[in-house]
Each structure stands twice: as structure tokens, then as C-alpha cells.
Design a protein around this motif. Structure first.
Motif, PDB file in Angstrom:
ATOM      1  N   UNK A 248     -17.602  24.815  91.948  1.00 12.11           N
ATOM      2  CA  UNK A 248     -16.578  23.855  91.516  1.00 12.11           C
ATOM      3  C   UNK A 248     -15.373  24.653  91.031  1.00 12.11           C
ATOM      4  N   UNK A 249     -14.182  24.174  91.355  1.00 15.95           N
ATOM      5  CA  UNK A 249     -12.959  24.876  91.001  1.00 15.95           C
ATOM      6  C   UNK A 249     -12.542  24.532  89.574  1.00 15.95           C
ATOM      7  N   UNK A 250     -12.760  25.486  88.663  1.00 21.00           N
ATOM      8  CA  UNK A 250     -12.371  25.266  87.277  1.00 21.00           C
ATOM      9  C   UNK A 250     -10.874  25.129  87.099  1.00 21.00           C
ATOM     10  N   UNK A 251     -10.098  25.784  87.962  1.00 18.79           N
ATOM     11  CA  UNK A 251      -8.642  25.666  87.875  1.00 18.79           C
ATOM     12  C   UNK A 251      -8.200  24.228  88.095  1.00 18.79           C
ATOM     13  N   UNK A 252      -8.749  23.575  89.137  1.00 17.80           N
ATOM     14  CA  UNK A 252      -8.385  22.183  89.413  1.00 17.80           C
ATOM     15  C   UNK A 252      -8.829  21.272  88.276  1.00 17.80           C
ATOM     16  N   UNK A 253     -10.034  21.486  87.746  1.00 21.40           N
ATOM     17  CA  UNK A 253     -10.521  20.651  86.650  1.00 21.40           C
ATOM     18  C   UNK A 253      -9.661  20.833  85.403  1.00 21.40           C
ATOM     19  N   UNK A 254      -9.244  22.070  85.131  1.00 22.56           N
ATOM     20  CA  UNK A 254      -8.392  22.321  83.969  1.00 22.56           C
ATOM     21  C   UNK A 254      -7.043  21.633  84.122  1.00 22.56           C
ATOM     22  N   UNK A 255      -6.488  21.645  85.335  1.00 20.71           N
ATOM     23  CA  UNK A 255      -5.225  20.942  85.564  1.00 20.71           C
ATOM     24  C   UNK A 255      -5.378  19.434  85.297  1.00 20.71           C
ATOM     25  N   UNK A 256      -6.500  18.873  85.714  1.00 24.38           N
ATOM     26  CA  UNK A 256      -6.733  17.451  85.462  1.00 24.38           C
ATOM     27  C   UNK A 256      -6.817  17.178  83.962  1.00 24.38           C
TER      28      UNK A 256
ATOM     29  N   UNK B  61     -16.959  18.197  75.993  1.00 24.42           N
ATOM     30  CA  UNK B  61     -17.720  17.282  76.845  1.00 24.42           C
ATOM     31  C   UNK B  61     -16.818  16.623  77.895  1.00 24.42           C
ATOM     32  N   UNK B  62     -15.581  16.369  77.537  1.00 21.88           N
ATOM     33  CA  UNK B  62     -14.650  15.807  78.519  1.00 21.88           C
ATOM     34  C   UNK B  62     -14.443  16.772  79.669  1.00 21.88           C
ATOM     35  N   UNK B  63     -14.252  18.050  79.366  1.00 19.34           N
ATOM     36  CA  UNK B  63     -14.059  19.052  80.416  1.00 19.34           C
ATOM     37  C   UNK B  63     -15.337  19.231  81.230  1.00 19.34           C
TER      38      UNK B  63
END
Length: 376
Positions: A231-239, A310-312
């Protein structure tokens, strides 16, 4: 078919006003330069060592009120500085180092976050990457921009994946050695060496400088289950940044303690889950729920912090962000460990699932990419 090289920018016009040098290139683009910046980066033999190219000019001797008279000569910028020195600058060099044209000091292509539909990692053939510099450049570019790649057609040799890693960099030794086999053990010191499910995580967050790139080469796989997950942590962090300002602020500022302990080691480091660079962009992710030590936070801050983490974590677990793949012998995944998180589904310990793993540091990988980009 051979590709045609892009034309090199040349200087078309230049002017100096109010201690700003403005250069117009032959394609019409313009860029501004400071006289002190230009003087410091003179490339003549009096200012740079002719072999090492290191600066021999003491930049502290350059007057801060330095002025410059400019002209264009043989498609180069010529500056006559008020300290009596004259420098000439190539148009291609100026364009490559102009902040107005996107220069950021790193010299790398932009990263491409992925999430929707869990885009498959780019695929590359082992033989081409090992033997051909052009294929190596393409693979390293995908590794940096996408964050993960799948290497196929690896020979039936347990060290073949390591050979590819060493084509880029010396291996990074850790508390697990230079290489290790991910296999279920009777007496494991890490849950990776069991058959249970692994939540997606970044490896070795308890190191001050965690390894930059991880490789897992499939040697044998006849167990049921055990599919790899990325899973791309960069994309999740941007969200997270775009949807939850409070969680973003907490996870980019509050240090989390990570710890690894066994009979030989007690490794610890504290870091925010999302580490930002000087520009406020995501530099790295340090997320590993299984290795998080007790938070060193006052009780009154824990509710907000737990909610944020938990949100992340929930974003990272969204099904459409995850890429699932059952590795076959002769395949290897390689990924940016401090960006892309990895995990696996549980597998039947009655069969064998054996992966050969190793790490390399990201500095060596990016250096190799830069050198190849300018020579291939």
C-alpha cells in the motif's frame, strides 16, 4: 528505435537590474538568478578544483552587495562581477539549476502516488536489469516514482535477487544480517518468521536511519495463503492531509517510540509517523503497530493522538488502496521501505513459503539513478 535527445537550452538574452540577473532561453522561458548565487557557482579553474570540481573559492569572501554586468556570448551568460571576477555559464546548466524552472536540489523525477484500484507495480525482467544499463535506469526510475516494482524471470538461484540489489549498492546490514529468509520458524524473534497475518508496515522503524529499499525474492511457495500486500503510504498521507487537519498535525509532529528487543539487541528510535521535509511534503512514513512502544505523551493528549493514528491506519487498510499478489518462485518485489508499506496474509504452516530478503540504503539507489540518467 533510438530516441532523439532533447535539445539543450541555450541563452538567448540576459539583463541585470536591481541585483537580479534575468536570463531568457532560446525556447522563450525565463529564469532569475542572484549575483551572489552566480558568483559562488562559477566553474572556472580559479573557483573550482579542476579534477574534483569542489569549490575552492571561499564563498564568505563574496560581497553580499555584489553586482553584475551581463552579456550573451556564444550562447552563454557572461557575468562581469563588481569584485573584478568574470564568469561564463552554460545555458543547459543554468536551466537545470533555475528555481524558477523547478529546480529543487534533488535532481529526481516526481513521485507518483497511487491508490485508486491499487495500481499494479511496474514489471521488469531480471536479466535485462542485471545486464543492461538502460533497463536498470528504467527499473530505478519506476522504483523511485511508483515506490514499488515487481521483478520477473529470476534464475533458480537463491542469490539472484541479492545480485540485482548489489548491482545498485552494497547491502545494508541490520540486526537480521545482510540477508535473511522469511520463513516460519519454531523459535521466531519477529512475527515475520511465523505464518500469521502481517498488517502493512514499514520495516525497522526503530533505526534512526531505517533502510531505504527492501527486496523480497520468492524461492519457494507451496503453502496456502500468504499473498503479499503493498500500500502506498505517500498516497494515504496525502489523503489524511486533505481530509483531517488535526490528525495530520498530530502525526507529523508527535514522536512515536519504536522498539525491537531480543536476546542480542535493544533497538529504539522515536519519530513522527509521517515525517515531512523542509517544504512540508511527505519525506517518509514510519508506521508499525506491532513494534510501537508505549507513547511518551501526557494522558490528556492520548485521546486525540490515538484517534489520529487510527484514522491513518484505517486509510492504509482501505481495500482499494491495497495491491495483493501471490509471489511465484522466480519473482521479487522491491519497494521504497520508508514510503510503501508491506504485509501478507496468513498462510498454512503445513506448506513452505520462503522468501530471501535484503536491504540497501536509498542514497546509493538515488545516486545510481542520477549517474545513469546523465550517461545512458
Amino acid at each position: 528505435m533510438p530516441t532523439t535527445a532533447a535539445p539543450r537550452p541555450v541563452v538567448h538574452d540576459a539583463e541585470s537590474a536591481d541585483r537580479v540577473v534575468t536570463v531568457t532561453f532560446d525556447d522563450g522561458t525565463r529564469a532569475r538568478f542572484h549575483p551572489v548565487w552566480l558568483r559562488e557557482h562559477c566553474g572556472c579553474a580559479a573557483c573550482r578544483h579542476p579534477q574534483t570540481l569542489e569549490r575552492t573559492l571561499d564563498p564568505l569572501t563574496v560581497p553580499l552587495d555584489l553586482g553584475a554586468r551581463v552579456r550573451v556570448e556564444r550562447a552563454r551568460l557572461v557575468c562581469e562581477f563588481s569584485d573584478g571576477h568574470t564568469s561564463a555559464f552554460d545555458g543547459a546548466w543554468l536551466a537545470a539549476h533555475a528555481v524558477d524552472l523547478g529546480y529543487d536540489g534533488l535532481g529526481l523525477p516526481p513521485r507518483r502516488p497511487w491508490s485508486s484500484g491499487a495500481t499494479d507495480p511496474p514489471r521488469h525482467r531480471w536479466g535485462a536489469v542485471v545486464d543492461d544499463d538502460g533497463a536498470l535506469t528504467a527499473w530505478l526510475t519506476d522504483l523511485w516514482t511508483h515506490g514499488a516494482t515487481l521483478v520477473e524471470d529470476i534464475p533458480d538461484d537463491p542469490d539472484a535477487g541479492v545480485r540485482l540489489a548489489r548491482r545498485v549498492s552494497p547491502l545494508r546490514p541490520t540486526n537480521f544480517g545482510e540477508t535473511w529468509d522469511v520463513v516460519a520458524l519454531d523459535d521466531p524473534n519477529n512475527v515475520a518468521f511465523t505464518p500469521i497475518e502481517l498488517d502493512t508496515h514499514n520495516d525497522l522503524p526503530y533505526f534512526e536511519y531505517a533502510p531505504g529499499v527492501q527486496f523480497l525474492h520468492c524461492l519457494r511457495f507451496d503453502a496456502r495463503g500468504g499473498e503479499s500486500v503493498l500500500v502506498d503510504g505517500l498516497a494515504a498521507a496525502h489523503t489524511l492531509r486533505d481530509t483531517d487537519a488535526e490528525a495530520w498535525e498530530l502525526l507529523t509532529s508527535v514522536p512515536v517510540a519504536y522498539r525491537f528487543v531480543d536476546g542480542a539487541d535493544d533497538l529504539r528510535w522515536t519519530t513522527p509517523v509521517i515525517v515531512l521535509d523542509h517544504a512540508g511534503e511527505v519525506h517518509e512514513i514510519r508506521h508499525h503497530l506491532a513494534l510501537a512502544a508505549p507513547p511518551a505523551l501526557p494522558v490528556e493528549r492520548l485521546d486525540a493522538f490515538y484517534r489520529a493514528w487510527r484514522t491513518f491506519a484505517a486509510l492504509l487498510r482501505q481495500p482499494d488502496r491495497r495491491w495483493h499478489h501471490r509471489l511465484r518462485p522466480g519473482e521479487m518485489i522491491a519497494w521504497m521501505n520508508r514510503r510503501v508499506l508491506h504485509g501478507r496474509r496468513a498462510f498454512d504452516s503445513g506448506g513452505e513459503r520462503r522468501l530471501r530478503g535484503c536491504y540497501v540504503d536509498v542514497d546509493e539507489v538515488l545516486s545510481r539513478l542520477r549517474v545513469l540518467t546523465r550517461t545512458v
